[in-house]
Write an enzyme that holds these catalytic residues in place. Structure first.
Site, PDB file in Angstrom:
ATOM      1  N   LYS A 228      47.814  49.969  40.127  1.00 53.36           N
ATOM      2  CA  LYS A 228      46.847  48.913  39.815  1.00 53.36           C
ATOM      3  C   LYS A 228      46.578  48.072  41.061  1.00 53.36           C
ATOM      4  O   LYS A 228      47.482  47.461  41.622  1.00 53.36           O
ATOM      5  CB  LYS A 228      47.397  48.027  38.689  1.00 53.36           C
ATOM      6  CG  LYS A 228      46.545  46.800  38.375  1.00 53.36           C
ATOM      7  CD  LYS A 228      47.245  45.905  37.342  1.00 53.36           C
ATOM      8  CE  LYS A 228      46.550  44.568  37.190  1.00 53.36           C
ATOM      9  NZ  LYS A 228      47.282  43.645  36.284  1.00 53.36           N
ATOM     10  N   ASP A 233      43.236  38.078  40.337  1.00 54.73           N
ATOM     11  CA  ASP A 233      42.870  38.068  38.928  1.00 54.73           C
ATOM     12  C   ASP A 233      42.666  36.631  38.447  1.00 54.73           C
ATOM     13  O   ASP A 233      43.622  35.901  38.203  1.00 54.73           O
ATOM     14  CB  ASP A 233      43.964  38.748  38.098  1.00 54.73           C
ATOM     15  CG  ASP A 233      43.625  38.774  36.613  1.00 54.73           C
ATOM     16  OD1 ASP A 233      42.434  38.617  36.284  1.00 54.73           O
ATOM     17  OD2 ASP A 233      44.553  38.981  35.809  1.00 54.73           O
ATOM     18  N   LYS A 240      42.094  32.083  33.581  1.00 61.76           N
ATOM     19  CA  LYS A 240      43.480  31.633  33.571  1.00 61.76           C
ATOM     20  C   LYS A 240      43.546  30.147  33.897  1.00 61.76           C
ATOM     21  O   LYS A 240      42.749  29.650  34.702  1.00 61.76           O
ATOM     22  CB  LYS A 240      44.295  32.385  34.640  1.00 61.76           C
ATOM     23  CG  LYS A 240      44.522  33.852  34.410  1.00 61.76           C
ATOM     24  CD  LYS A 240      45.318  34.438  35.582  1.00 61.76           C
ATOM     25  CE  LYS A 240      45.524  35.936  35.445  1.00 61.76           C
ATOM     26  NZ  LYS A 240      46.482  36.252  34.372  1.00 61.76           N
ATOM     27  N   ASP A 251      48.736  40.664  41.991  1.00 63.07           N
ATOM     28  CA  ASP A 251      48.290  41.528  40.909  1.00 63.07           C
ATOM     29  C   ASP A 251      47.893  42.909  41.412  1.00 63.07           C
ATOM     30  O   ASP A 251      47.529  43.766  40.613  1.00 63.07           O
ATOM     31  CB  ASP A 251      47.135  40.884  40.128  1.00 63.07           C
ATOM     32  CG  ASP A 251      47.168  41.245  38.659  1.00 63.07           C
ATOM     33  OD1 ASP A 251      48.241  41.645  38.166  1.00 63.07           O
ATOM     34  OD2 ASP A 251      46.128  41.127  37.987  1.00 63.07           O
ATOM     35  N   ASP A 310      41.145  39.014  30.513  1.00 64.84           N
ATOM     36  CA  ASP A 310      42.331  38.900  31.363  1.00 64.84           C
ATOM     37  C   ASP A 310      43.273  40.085  31.180  1.00 64.84           C
ATOM     38  O   ASP A 310      44.310  40.146  31.813  1.00 64.84           O
ATOM     39  CB  ASP A 310      43.068  37.586  31.049  1.00 64.84           C
ATOM     40  CG  ASP A 310      44.064  37.191  32.134  1.00 64.84           C
ATOM     41  OD1 ASP A 310      43.941  37.728  33.259  1.00 64.84           O
ATOM     42  OD2 ASP A 310      44.944  36.369  31.860  1.00 64.84           O
ATOM     43  N   GLU A 312      42.596  43.142  32.140  1.00 65.37           N
ATOM     44  CA  GLU A 312      41.713  44.045  32.887  1.00 65.37           C
ATOM     45  C   GLU A 312      42.457  45.176  33.577  1.00 65.37           C
ATOM     46  O   GLU A 312      41.864  46.216  33.881  1.00 65.37           O
ATOM     47  CB  GLU A 312      40.919  43.244  33.924  1.00 65.37           C
ATOM     48  CG  GLU A 312      41.620  42.965  35.246  1.00 65.37           C
ATOM     49  CD  GLU A 312      42.901  42.146  35.105  1.00 65.37           C
ATOM     50  OE1 GLU A 312      43.838  42.373  35.897  1.00 65.37           O
ATOM     51  OE2 GLU A 312      42.968  41.278  34.217  1.00 65.37           O
ATOM     52  N   ARG A 314      44.723  47.304  32.590  1.00 63.56           N
ATOM     53  CA  ARG A 314      44.773  48.568  31.849  1.00 63.56           C
ATOM     54  C   ARG A 314      43.413  49.257  31.833  1.00 63.56           C
ATOM     55  O   ARG A 314      43.339  50.481  31.663  1.00 63.56           O
ATOM     56  CB  ARG A 314      45.288  48.318  30.441  1.00 63.56           C
ATOM     57  CG  ARG A 314      44.391  47.514  29.534  1.00 63.56           C
ATOM     58  CD  ARG A 314      45.139  46.897  28.363  1.00 63.56           C
ATOM     59  NE  ARG A 314      46.020  45.826  28.836  1.00 63.56           N
ATOM     60  CZ  ARG A 314      46.879  45.174  28.045  1.00 63.56           C
ATOM     61  NH1 ARG A 314      46.971  45.490  26.765  1.00 63.56           N
ATOM     62  NH2 ARG A 314      47.636  44.219  28.540  1.00 63.56           N
TER      63      ARG A 314
END
Length: 461
Positions: A228, A233, A240, A251, A310, A312, A314
């Site tokens: 990933k 993010d 967030k 992230d 949030d 995202e 996956r």
């Protein structure tokens, strides 16, 4: 900065490795003046306790390093690594009863203790150098340390200097170093190439989303690593809060970890056919950001209802895993800083993982002990499959209720790996919140050393 052992040297000073149980025996082998010095310093051979020993002229000629009591050692990973920072410059060697595993851990810890993130501020690294103990595979240990340095550097770099384009540059540098092939699909070309979820997540950012595809090796078993690469993010339209955004430069920790693992595999000449896939995006907010309630169609044709922008990670992994599954490998493995639920479940130190094969999980858990890289298996609990089925689409990217968040995310990803029977997924934290021997505060490699150690057995099956 490159972690390397010192060349063998007859002048390397000894580090007498000892414990409360063997301290008297160790002291009996020292000159009387050294024993008196040790007595005056109340040295007890506790875990990571280091004491420099002066010679007759006052110069340091040796050192003692404590392992701690045998019963307490599981609590103190890389205890001997403190010697790298505590001892004066020059060449040193371990002297004591270290079995091959202990000698490897101590040597790796020493090299890792030397890591400094000095891109923005100069930081002095330890000047003490270690001569590799006899009986260890020094080149292999150096490859592990260098791979971990790469991972830490990538995670520690702020998003202003580590966006999707800079992550691509890092992957290209790795490919060039080891003669790998690399192909990158960027921006709107993602739509033409049928990577709709990667494009959708990244389209709101000024820095274009992309899929990085690296290939290396032309013989041996096949391994596909998927990482990933969400370089920052914000949470998207489900923004967030500020406190939750503070560490979001990490992230892309999954991408950083698979690049570190790829480095280890290539640097040691592993006879495998390796593929590394990294969906690199920034989850940003703008007028064209994807929305809660949207239903998206993935590369595999599965539809996904967006109940939280949030969640995202996956989504971008789904398209990359679908691509991996189109050319089945002996093993597909994904790594991601995917859920806060995993951190709550096992804390920041353990790397939780999922495996479709029990034997793979057992192999990995056994290998992790040998390289001081703790992992913990989590279940693909099939009764929870219903939680990711929203009714109006094939899948839900953020099931309501707040329970089993890591498991439902892993089940979501598994839906995109249907042709490859052996799949493993790591839901890592990617960050060390408190400095410890061999582990500086900041970006962390988790699970990659364990995988590197286990890989020959994993791919022999």
């Amino acid at each position: 900065m490159s972690p390397r052992f010192a060349a063998p040297s007859e002048t390397a000073r000894p580090i007498h490795v000892t414990s409360p149980e063997t301290l008297k025996q160790t002291l009996d082998g020292l000159p009387e003046t050294a024993r008196s010095w040790v007595d005056s310093q109340n040295f007890s051979a506790g875990p990571g306790e280091i004491l420099a020993l002066p010679g007759p002229d006052g110069r340091v000629v040796a050192a003692l390093a404590g392992l701690g009591a045998e019963s307490a050692r599981p609590r103190h990973r890389f205890a001997l690594a403190r010697a790298a920072s505590a001892l004066p410059g020059g060449d040193w060697r371990f002297d004591g009863d270290l079995d091959p595993d202990a000698a490897t851990e101590a040597s790796l810890g020493w090299l890792l203790e030397g890591y400094r993130f000095d891109r923005y501020k100069s930081q002095e690294a330890p000047k003490a150098r270690l001569v590799a103990p006899e009986g260890i595979d020094a080149a292999r240990v150096e490859a592990m340390a260098e791979g971990e340095y790469l991972t830490r550097d990538l995670i520690n770099t702020p998003a202003s200097d580590m966006g999707p384009d800079e992550l691509e540059v890092a992957a290209r540098a790795l490919a060039e170093r080891f003669g790998a092939e690399i192909e990158v699909t960027t921006g709107d070309a993602l739509l033409d190439a049928n990577f709709p979820l990667i494009h959708t997540v990244g389209r709101a950012a000024p820095r274009a989303p992309r899929l990085i595809d690296l290939r290396w090796g032309d013989s041996g078993p096949t391994l596909t690593l998927v990482g990933k690469g969400v370089c920052f993010d914000t949470g998207g339209l489900n923004l967030k809060p500020g406190a939750s955004m503070g560490l979001m430069k990490k992230d892309m920790g999954g991408a950083a970890n698979v690049l570190g693992l790829a480095h280890m595999l290539m640097a040691t000449g592993s006879e495998i056919r390796l593929r590394v896939l990294i969906p690199a995006v920034e989850n940003a907010v703008s007028g064209n950001a994807f929305r809660p309630g949207d239903i998206l169609t993935s590369r595999k044709g599965l539809t996904v209802e967006i109940n939280n922008t949030d969640a995202e990670g996956r989504l971008v992994l789904a398209d990359a895993l679908a691509l991996a599954d189109e050319t089945p490998s002996d093993l597909v493995l994904s790594m991601a800083t995917l859920t806060g639920a995993a951190r709550v479940a096992v804390g920041p130190d353990l790397a939780p993982f999922y495996a479709t094969e029990d034997r793979d999980a057992q192999t990995l858990s056994g290998a992790a002990v040998h390289v001081a890289d703790p992992v913990w298996r989590m279940p693909f609990h099939e009764p929870y499959e219903a939680m990711i089925e929203p009714g109006i689409a094939d899948l839900d990217n953020a099931p309501s209720g707040g329970m089993a968040g890591s498991i439902t995310a892993a089940l979501f990803l598994r839906r995109f790996v249907t042709e490859t029977p052996r799949y493993m997924h790591f839901d890592i934290y990617g960050w060390c919140p408190t400095p410890a021997p061999g582990r500086s505060k900041g970006g962390a490699l988790q699970g990659a050393r364990a995988l590197f150690q286990a890989m020959p057995e994993l791919l022999a099956k």
